[in-house]
Design a protein around this motif. Structure first.
Motif, PDB file in Angstrom:
ATOM      1  N   GLN A  89      76.871 -23.944 -95.824  1.00 27.54           N
ATOM      2  CA  GLN A  89      75.730 -23.017 -95.809  1.00 27.54           C
ATOM      3  C   GLN A  89      75.966 -21.951 -96.871  1.00 27.54           C
ATOM      4  O   GLN A  89      76.734 -21.017 -96.658  1.00 27.54           O
ATOM      5  N   LYS A  90      75.305 -22.082 -98.002  1.00 32.49           N
ATOM      6  CA  LYS A  90      75.599 -21.198 -99.135  1.00 32.49           C
ATOM      7  C   LYS A  90      75.222 -19.740 -98.891  1.00 32.49           C
ATOM      8  O   LYS A  90      75.716 -18.855 -99.565  1.00 32.49           O
ATOM      9  N   TYR A  91      74.365 -19.471 -97.919  1.00 34.64           N
ATOM     10  CA  TYR A  91      73.957 -18.087 -97.666  1.00 34.64           C
ATOM     11  C   TYR A  91      74.806 -17.395 -96.594  1.00 34.64           C
ATOM     12  O   TYR A  91      74.581 -16.230 -96.298  1.00 34.64           O
ATOM     13  N   ILE A  92      75.776 -18.080 -96.005  1.00 33.91           N
ATOM     14  CA  ILE A  92      76.663 -17.448 -95.033  1.00 33.91           C
ATOM     15  C   ILE A  92      77.595 -16.499 -95.775  1.00 33.91           C
ATOM     16  O   ILE A  92      78.335 -16.907 -96.678  1.00 33.91           O
ATOM     17  N   LYS A  93      77.566 -15.234 -95.391  1.00 31.65           N
ATOM     18  CA  LYS A  93      78.384 -14.191 -96.019  1.00 31.65           C
ATOM     19  C   LYS A  93      79.253 -13.525 -94.948  1.00 31.65           C
ATOM     20  O   LYS A  93      79.090 -13.748 -93.757  1.00 31.65           O
ATOM     21  N   ASP A  94      80.142 -12.654 -95.396  1.00 29.61           N
ATOM     22  CA  ASP A  94      81.037 -11.954 -94.476  1.00 29.61           C
ATOM     23  C   ASP A  94      80.280 -11.176 -93.401  1.00 29.61           C
ATOM     24  O   ASP A  94      80.692 -11.162 -92.244  1.00 29.61           O
ATOM     25  N   GLU A  95      79.191 -10.517 -93.776  1.00 28.93           N
ATOM     26  CA  GLU A  95      78.447  -9.727 -92.792  1.00 28.93           C
ATOM     27  C   GLU A  95      77.861 -10.613 -91.696  1.00 28.93           C
ATOM     28  O   GLU A  95      77.763 -10.194 -90.536  1.00 28.93           O
ATOM     29  N   HIS A  96      77.503 -11.856 -92.029  1.00 25.98           N
ATOM     30  CA  HIS A  96      76.992 -12.780 -91.012  1.00 25.98           C
ATOM     31  C   HIS A  96      78.107 -13.177 -90.045  1.00 25.98           C
ATOM     32  O   HIS A  96      77.899 -13.220 -88.837  1.00 25.98           O
ATOM     33  N   VAL A  97      79.270 -13.467 -90.608  1.00 21.95           N
ATOM     34  CA  VAL A  97      80.408 -13.841 -89.761  1.00 21.95           C
ATOM     35  C   VAL A  97      80.772 -12.692 -88.840  1.00 21.95           C
ATOM     36  O   VAL A  97      81.013 -12.887 -87.642  1.00 21.95           O
ATOM     37  N   ASN A  98      80.778 -11.470 -89.364  1.00 18.14           N
ATOM     38  CA  ASN A  98      81.111 -10.308 -88.553  1.00 18.14           C
ATOM     39  C   ASN A  98      80.138 -10.151 -87.380  1.00 18.14           C
ATOM     40  O   ASN A  98      80.549  -9.964 -86.231  1.00 18.14           O
ATOM     41  N   THR A  99      78.852 -10.243 -87.664  1.00 20.56           N
ATOM     42  CA  THR A  99      77.843 -10.155 -86.594  1.00 20.56           C
ATOM     43  C   THR A  99      78.028 -11.277 -85.585  1.00 20.56           C
ATOM     44  O   THR A  99      78.005 -11.054 -84.374  1.00 20.56           O
ATOM     45  N   LEU A 100      78.211 -12.478 -86.094  1.00 20.34           N
ATOM     46  CA  LEU A 100      78.346 -13.649 -85.242  1.00 20.34           C
ATOM     47  C   LEU A 100      79.530 -13.540 -84.292  1.00 20.34           C
ATOM     48  O   LEU A 100      79.389 -13.743 -83.082  1.00 20.34           O
ATOM     49  N   VAL A 101      80.713 -13.230 -84.802  1.00 13.05           N
ATOM     50  CA  VAL A 101      81.903 -13.228 -83.945  1.00 13.05           C
ATOM     51  C   VAL A 101      81.926 -12.042 -82.981  1.00 13.05           C
ATOM     52  O   VAL A 101      82.574 -12.119 -81.930  1.00 13.05           O
ATOM     53  N   GLN A 102      81.224 -10.974 -83.305  1.00 11.05           N
ATOM     54  CA  GLN A 102      81.104  -9.877 -82.341  1.00 11.05           C
ATOM     55  C   GLN A 102      80.205 -10.274 -81.181  1.00 11.05           C
ATOM     56  O   GLN A 102      80.496  -9.975 -80.034  1.00 11.05           O
ATOM     57  N   ARG A 103      79.105 -10.945 -81.483  1.00 14.05           N
ATOM     58  CA  ARG A 103      78.146 -11.361 -80.454  1.00 14.05           C
ATOM     59  C   ARG A 103      78.647 -12.572 -79.665  1.00 14.05           C
ATOM     60  O   ARG A 103      78.442 -12.675 -78.473  1.00 14.05           O
ATOM     61  N   CYS A 104      79.248 -13.521 -80.354  1.00 11.22           N
ATOM     62  CA  CYS A 104      79.644 -14.808 -79.765  1.00 11.22           C
ATOM     63  C   CYS A 104      81.161 -14.925 -79.778  1.00 11.22           C
ATOM     64  O   CYS A 104      81.734 -15.742 -80.493  1.00 11.22           O
ATOM     65  N   ASN A 105      81.806 -14.121 -78.963  1.00 13.34           N
ATOM     66  CA  ASN A 105      83.271 -14.032 -79.034  1.00 13.34           C
ATOM     67  C   ASN A 105      84.014 -15.051 -78.173  1.00 13.34           C
ATOM     68  O   ASN A 105      85.213 -14.950 -77.997  1.00 13.34           O
ATOM     69  N   LYS A 106      83.302 -16.071 -77.675  1.00 17.61           N
ATOM     70  CA  LYS A 106      83.949 -17.140 -76.898  1.00 17.61           C
ATOM     71  C   LYS A 106      84.155 -18.399 -77.729  1.00 17.61           C
ATOM     72  O   LYS A 106      84.602 -19.427 -77.219  1.00 17.61           O
ATOM     73  N   ILE A 107      83.829 -18.344 -79.009  1.00 12.26           N
ATOM     74  CA  ILE A 107      83.916 -19.517 -79.872  1.00 12.26           C
ATOM     75  C   ILE A 107      85.346 -20.054 -79.882  1.00 12.26           C
ATOM     76  O   ILE A 107      86.297 -19.320 -80.096  1.00 12.26           O
ATOM     77  N   THR A 108      85.467 -21.376 -79.659  1.00 18.72           N
ATOM     78  CA  THR A 108      86.772 -22.039 -79.706  1.00 18.72           C
ATOM     79  C   THR A 108      86.931 -22.895 -80.969  1.00 18.72           C
ATOM     80  O   THR A 108      88.045 -23.147 -81.398  1.00 18.72           O
ATOM     81  N   GLU A 109      85.810 -23.360 -81.528  1.00 18.90           N
ATOM     82  CA  GLU A 109      85.850 -24.147 -82.761  1.00 18.90           C
ATOM     83  C   GLU A 109      84.818 -23.599 -83.726  1.00 18.90           C
ATOM     84  O   GLU A 109      83.650 -23.453 -83.370  1.00 18.90           O
ATOM     85  N   LEU A 110      85.261 -23.300 -84.966  1.00 15.88           N
ATOM     86  CA  LEU A 110      84.379 -22.687 -85.951  1.00 15.88           C
ATOM     87  C   LEU A 110      84.602 -23.318 -87.321  1.00 15.88           C
ATOM     88  O   LEU A 110      85.722 -23.335 -87.829  1.00 15.88           O
ATOM     89  N   ASP A 111      83.528 -23.841 -87.898  1.00 13.40           N
ATOM     90  CA  ASP A 111      83.573 -24.436 -89.232  1.00 13.40           C
ATOM     91  C   ASP A 111      82.763 -23.556 -90.181  1.00 13.40           C
ATOM     92  O   ASP A 111      81.549 -23.443 -90.049  1.00 13.40           O
ATOM     93  N   LEU A 112      83.458 -22.931 -91.122  1.00 10.90           N
ATOM     94  CA  LEU A 112      82.840 -22.105 -92.152  1.00 10.90           C
ATOM     95  C   LEU A 112      83.180 -22.643 -93.540  1.00 10.90           C
ATOM     96  O   LEU A 112      83.149 -21.917 -94.523  1.00 10.90           O
ATOM     97  N   SER A 113      83.507 -23.920 -93.610  1.00 13.34           N
ATOM     98  CA  SER A 113      83.907 -24.511 -94.884  1.00 13.34           C
ATOM     99  C   SER A 113      82.769 -24.491 -95.896  1.00 13.34           C
ATOM    100  O   SER A 113      81.597 -24.567 -95.533  1.00 13.34           O
TER     101      SER A 113
END
Length: 194
Positions: free
Chosen positions: A98-122
């Motif tokens: 996903q070429k538009y995924i940036k650090d600010e998106h990851v920050n928002t995501l992991v704060q909201r969804c902090n139960k993630i066990t598998e994450l692909d940001l390749s």
């Protein structure tokens, strides 16, 4: 289309490699109360799909535990809608390529969804800042893919503070000495193993 419009209680749905129009997104939403696993791998969104409908997709699917949107052509506004509205109980999330995924998106995501066990940001545009956010918020992370990103070795070493992390993909195809050095410093993590 005909099948999907008659379904209202799906738990698992894969619509890989299709073009999604407003109608198809609405039909996915009608399964939102029961849908647990959604794969959109390789899909594209018709340009006229409004951001509000994309928000509805993720707010309607409040029971999602797995989402795969690898190689899915998300526009910047759709990425924002996803990270702001994805169900907080998501466990497995794939956002690779996903070429538009940036650090600010990851920050928002992991704060909201902090139960993630598998994450692909390749193959995204993330940097070391995303690793800091992941380390800070994802205490249950077991599997992480940050291959083909702008993350350096010193940031990767921060991952040792996540005791549950078992599988890591990073720097694939890089010199063996670099990978072996990481393996020595992160002995409890399987790095680039198939």
């Amino acid at each position: 289309e005909g099948v999907l419009q008659n379904c209202h209680f799906l738990e698992k749905l894969a619509v890989d490699n299709l073009t999604l129009y407003s109608r198809e997104i609405e039909q996915i939403c009608q399964n939102g109360k029961t849908l647990r696993v959604l794969s959109l791998e390789g899909c594209s969104i018709e340009f006229d799909v409004q951001t509000e409908l994309f928000q509805k997709l993720f707010t309607s699917c409040s029971q999602l535990t797995e989402l795969n949107s690898c190689n899915y052509t998300l526009l910047y506004r759709h990425v924002c809608a996803l990270v702001d509205n994805l169900a907080p109980n998501i466990l497995k999330l794939s956002l690779g390529s996903q070429k538009y995924i940036k650090d600010e998106h990851v920050n928002t995501l992991v704060q909201r969804c902090n139960k993630i066990t598998e994450l692909d940001l390749s193959d995204t545009s993330i940097t070391n800042d995303s690793i800091e956010s992941i380390v800070k918020h994802l205490n249950s992370l077991e599997k992480l893919d940050v291959d083909f990103t702008n993350i350096d070795d010193s940031s990767i070493l921060q991952l040792k503070s996540i005791p549950t992390l078992k599988i890591l993909r990073c720097f694939y195809g890089q010199e063996k000495r670099r990978i072996n050095n990481l393996k020595l410093q992160l002995p409890h993590i399987s790095i680039n193993q198939e």
